[in-house]
Design a protein around this motif. Structure first.
Motif, PDB file in Angstrom:
ATOM      1  N   LEU A   1      -8.261   7.027   7.788  1.00 47.17           N
ATOM      2  CA  LEU A   1      -7.957   5.599   7.919  1.00 47.17           C
ATOM      3  C   LEU A   1      -7.267   5.402   9.256  1.00 47.17           C
ATOM      4  CD1 LEU A   1      -7.688   2.737   6.639  1.00 47.17           C
ATOM      5  CD2 LEU A   1      -5.442   3.480   5.801  1.00 47.17           C
ATOM      6  N   VAL A   2      -7.745   4.461  10.046  1.00 48.83           N
ATOM      7  CA  VAL A   2      -7.134   4.163  11.343  1.00 48.83           C
ATOM      8  C   VAL A   2      -6.497   2.789  11.257  1.00 48.83           C
ATOM      9  CG1 VAL A   2      -7.492   3.890  13.814  1.00 48.83           C
ATOM     10  CG2 VAL A   2      -8.823   5.588  12.532  1.00 48.83           C
TER      11      VAL A   2
ATOM     12  N   LEU B   1      -4.813   8.431  10.078  1.00 51.02           N
ATOM     13  CA  LEU B   1      -4.198   9.112   8.940  1.00 51.02           C
ATOM     14  C   LEU B   1      -5.282   9.774   8.102  1.00 51.02           C
ATOM     15  CD1 LEU B   1      -2.802   5.966   9.143  1.00 51.02           C
ATOM     16  CD2 LEU B   1      -1.145   7.139   7.680  1.00 51.02           C
ATOM     17  N   GLY B   2      -5.005  10.999   7.652  1.00 56.00           N
ATOM     18  CA  GLY B   2      -5.862  11.621   6.667  1.00 56.00           C
ATOM     19  C   GLY B   2      -5.646  10.938   5.320  1.00 56.00           C
ATOM     20  N   VAL B   3      -6.650  10.972   4.461  1.00 58.14           N
ATOM     21  CA  VAL B   3      -6.589  10.276   3.175  1.00 58.14           C
ATOM     22  C   VAL B   3      -6.727  11.280   2.041  1.00 58.14           C
ATOM     23  CG1 VAL B   3      -7.734   8.604   1.662  1.00 58.14           C
ATOM     24  CG2 VAL B   3      -7.507   8.133   4.119  1.00 58.14           C
ATOM     25  N   ARG B   4      -5.797  11.206   1.101  1.00 53.57           N
ATOM     26  CA  ARG B   4      -5.861  12.022  -0.109  1.00 53.57           C
ATOM     27  C   ARG B   4      -5.773  11.094  -1.310  1.00 53.57           C
ATOM     28  NH1 ARG B   4      -1.803  17.098   1.457  1.00 53.57           N
ATOM     29  NH2 ARG B   4      -2.991  17.802   3.285  1.00 53.57           N
ATOM     30  N   VAL B   5      -6.817  11.118  -2.106  1.00 50.78           N
ATOM     31  CA  VAL B   5      -6.915  10.245  -3.277  1.00 50.78           C
ATOM     32  C   VAL B   5      -6.731  11.080  -4.539  1.00 50.78           C
ATOM     33  CG1 VAL B   5      -8.383   8.639  -4.547  1.00 50.78           C
ATOM     34  CG2 VAL B   5      -8.491   8.709  -2.038  1.00 50.78           C
ATOM     35  N   SER B   6      -5.947  10.562  -5.470  1.00 52.93           N
ATOM     36  CA  SER B   6      -5.705  11.270  -6.721  1.00 52.93           C
ATOM     37  C   SER B   6      -5.742  10.287  -7.887  1.00 52.93           C
ATOM     38  CB  SER B   6      -4.357  11.986  -6.699  1.00 52.93           C
ATOM     39  OG  SER B   6      -4.038  12.518  -7.977  1.00 52.93           O
TER      40      SER B   6
ATOM     41  N   LYS C   1       0.109   7.062  -8.975  1.00 49.07           N
ATOM     42  CA  LYS C   1       0.318   5.670  -9.364  1.00 49.07           C
ATOM     43  C   LYS C   1       0.623   4.747  -8.191  1.00 49.07           C
ATOM     44  CE  LYS C   1      -0.082   6.744 -13.710  1.00 49.07           C
ATOM     45  NZ  LYS C   1      -1.285   6.369 -14.472  1.00 49.07           N
ATOM     46  N   ARG C   2       1.052   5.351  -7.068  1.00 48.45           N
ATOM     47  CA  ARG C   2       1.465   4.505  -5.942  1.00 48.45           C
ATOM     48  C   ARG C   2       1.122   5.183  -4.620  1.00 48.45           C
ATOM     49  NH1 ARG C   2       7.655   4.397  -7.542  1.00 48.45           N
ATOM     50  NH2 ARG C   2       6.572   4.060  -9.520  1.00 48.45           N
ATOM     51  N   PHE C   3       1.223   4.413  -3.550  1.00 51.45           N
ATOM     52  CA  PHE C   3       0.989   4.937  -2.203  1.00 51.45           C
ATOM     53  C   PHE C   3       2.166   5.814  -1.763  1.00 51.45           C
ATOM     54  CE2 PHE C   3      -1.599   1.046  -2.121  1.00 51.45           C
ATOM     55  CZ  PHE C   3      -2.769   1.512  -1.539  1.00 51.45           C
ATOM     56  N   ALA C   4       1.860   6.762  -0.866  1.00 48.12           N
ATOM     57  CA  ALA C   4       2.906   7.574  -0.240  1.00 48.12           C
ATOM     58  C   ALA C   4       2.405   8.066   1.106  1.00 48.12           C
ATOM     59  CB  ALA C   4       3.286   8.751  -1.135  1.00 48.12           C
ATOM     60  N   LEU C   5       3.332   8.393   1.993  1.00 46.20           N
ATOM     61  CA  LEU C   5       3.008   8.894   3.322  1.00 46.20           C
ATOM     62  C   LEU C   5       3.721  10.216   3.559  1.00 46.20           C
ATOM     63  CD1 LEU C   5       3.460   5.529   5.247  1.00 46.20           C
ATOM     64  CD2 LEU C   5       1.284   6.767   5.035  1.00 46.20           C
ATOM     65  N   THR C   6       3.055  11.131   4.244  1.00 48.38           N
ATOM     66  CA  THR C   6       3.704  12.381   4.642  1.00 48.38           C
ATOM     67  C   THR C   6       3.365  12.684   6.096  1.00 48.38           C
ATOM     68  OG1 THR C   6       1.846  13.712   3.827  1.00 48.38           O
ATOM     69  CG2 THR C   6       3.717  13.399   2.330  1.00 48.38           C
TER      70      THR C   6
ATOM     71  N   GLY D   1       0.428  15.730  12.040  1.00 47.38           N
ATOM     72  CA  GLY D   1      -0.564  14.826  11.483  1.00 47.38           C
ATOM     73  C   GLY D   1       0.014  13.963  10.370  1.00 47.38           C
ATOM     74  N   LEU D   2      -0.641  12.826  10.126  1.00 45.99           N
ATOM     75  CA  LEU D   2      -0.174  11.877   9.118  1.00 45.99           C
ATOM     76  C   LEU D   2      -1.162  11.835   7.956  1.00 45.99           C
ATOM     77  CD1 LEU D   2       0.755   8.960  11.554  1.00 45.99           C
ATOM     78  CD2 LEU D   2       2.263  10.743  10.662  1.00 45.99           C
ATOM     79  N   THR D   3      -0.617  11.764   6.746  1.00 45.93           N
ATOM     80  CA  THR D   3      -1.463  11.716   5.550  1.00 45.93           C
ATOM     81  C   THR D   3      -1.029  10.561   4.664  1.00 45.93           C
ATOM     82  OG1 THR D   3      -1.762  14.128   5.600  1.00 45.93           O
ATOM     83  CG2 THR D   3      -2.290  12.997   3.538  1.00 45.93           C
ATOM     84  N   LEU D   4      -2.031   9.797   4.217  1.00 44.88           N
ATOM     85  CA  LEU D   4      -1.809   8.714   3.256  1.00 44.88           C
ATOM     86  C   LEU D   4      -2.270   9.201   1.883  1.00 44.88           C
ATOM     87  CD1 LEU D   4      -1.209   5.706   2.521  1.00 44.88           C
ATOM     88  CD2 LEU D   4      -3.623   5.260   3.068  1.00 44.88           C
ATOM     89  N   HIS D   5      -1.383   9.142   0.899  1.00 50.85           N
ATOM     90  CA  HIS D   5      -1.706   9.500  -0.474  1.00 50.85           C
ATOM     91  C   HIS D   5      -1.815   8.205  -1.280  1.00 50.85           C
ATOM     92  CE1 HIS D   5      -0.339  13.694   0.380  1.00 50.85           C
ATOM     93  NE2 HIS D   5       0.465  13.047   1.219  1.00 50.85           N
ATOM     94  N   LEU D   6      -2.864   8.097  -2.105  1.00 49.65           N
ATOM     95  CA  LEU D   6      -3.042   6.850  -2.840  1.00 49.65           C
ATOM     96  C   LEU D   6      -3.822   7.082  -4.135  1.00 49.65           C
ATOM     97  CD1 LEU D   6      -5.922   4.732  -1.338  1.00 49.65           C
ATOM     98  CD2 LEU D   6      -5.375   7.016  -0.476  1.00 49.65           C
ATOM     99  N   PRO D   7      -3.685   6.148  -5.076  1.00 50.53           N
ATOM    100  CA  PRO D   7      -4.460   6.234  -6.324  1.00 50.53           C
ATOM    101  C   PRO D   7      -5.928   5.913  -6.071  1.00 50.53           C
ATOM    102  CG  PRO D   7      -2.530   4.798  -6.535  1.00 50.53           C
ATOM    103  CD  PRO D   7      -2.740   5.047  -5.073  1.00 50.53           C
TER     104      PRO D   7
END
Length: 268
Positions: free
Chosen positions: A19-20, A26-31, A35-40, A46-52
């Motif tokens: 996702l730009v 940002l790299g994208v990790r879907v699970s 339940k909610r968004f998070a960033l690491t 590097g940046l990673t977006l975690h999301l449902p």
């Protein structure tokens, strides 16, 4: 998993995509369990977006923008503390450090191929065969740090243990990856357990090795890093905060075992 650039018109984000947002990738990790968004911020910056699952791109973009300042601050901090570990060449005169002092490598053609590295007249001596084989040379140097480090640390161990009123755990110096030290209690709490110190630690000045030793010994009494842990460490070492900061700064500049090709070897 294949990587793709996600267009804002796409309704949902796929795991492994990118996702730009305003030029920031940002790299994208879907699970499905999330339940909610998070960033690491990853170790490489590097940046990673975690999301449902099933969340729209627009919502993800809004979340990133809402946390823009946090992301920039964390990324800048990671860059400032990024390891700067230099590689070493196994050549005559290469500088190595031990307990805060600088020494030079000496390559001895007459030394047996499998002889252990020794510190002789202020120089760490390797055989020619060790110097010509990166894997063998690295192993020989690490072995020397483990032996020399343990011999030195044993003499500092008892006073720190006594200061904290803890039993002395078994001590070893070994490769801990990127960690300086580790304490493991004995099974069933029978005995004082085992304390491990990473071999790269012994490049640092003595007072920083003492800090890590005291830190790990405090874990004999207090697991984790709760307030009572820092209180115990502070009683034994009141200046622990200054030493921890110095370790963070100097530690990232230490050699962690990478061997560089000798000058003139490139392309061979």
């Amino acid at each position: 998993m294949a990587t793709s650039i996600v267009d804002r018109s796409t309704r949902t984000l796929a795991h492994g995509s990118r996702l730009v947002v305003d030029g920031l990738a940002l790299g994208v990790r879907v699970s499905a369990r999330r339940k909610r968004f998070a960033l690491t911020v990853e170790t490489d910056g590097g940046l990673t977006l975690h999301l449902p699952e099933g969340r729209p791109v627009a919502e993800a973009e809004d979340f990133v923008r809402a946390n823009w300042s946090w992301l920039k601050g964390k990324r800048a901090l990671r860059e400032r503390t990024r390891p700067l570990s230099p590689a070493k060449c196994l050549v005559e005169g290469e500088v190595v450090r031990y307990l805060g002092r600088s020494y030079r490598l000496a390559i001895d053609p007459g030394r047996p191929a499998h002889a252990r590295v020794r510190l002789i007249a202020g120089r760490l001596t390797l055989s020619e065969e060790q110097a010509q084989d990166a894997e063998r040379g690295r192993a020989a140097l690490v072995d020397w740090y483990c032996r020399a480090g343990r011999a030195w640390a044993v003499g500092r161990f008892q006073p720190w243990a006594a200061r904290m009123a803890v039993a002395e755990p078994e001590l070893e110096v070994c490769d801990l990856g990127g960690r300086w030290g580790r304490y493991r209690p004995a099974e069933g709490r029978r005995g004082p357990g085992r304390m491990s110190l990473g071999w790269p630690l012994f490049q640092l000045p003595m007072h920083l090795v003492d800090y890590v030793t005291a830190h790990e010994l405090a874990h004999v009494r207090v697991p984790g890093h709760r307030a009572d842990f820092w209180r115990l460490l502070g009683q034994a070492l009141p200046e622990y905060e200054e030493r921890r900061a110095e370790l963070d700064e100097l530690g990232r500049r230490m050699w962690m075992g990478e061997i560089a090709p000798a000058p003139g070897d490139a392309g061979r």
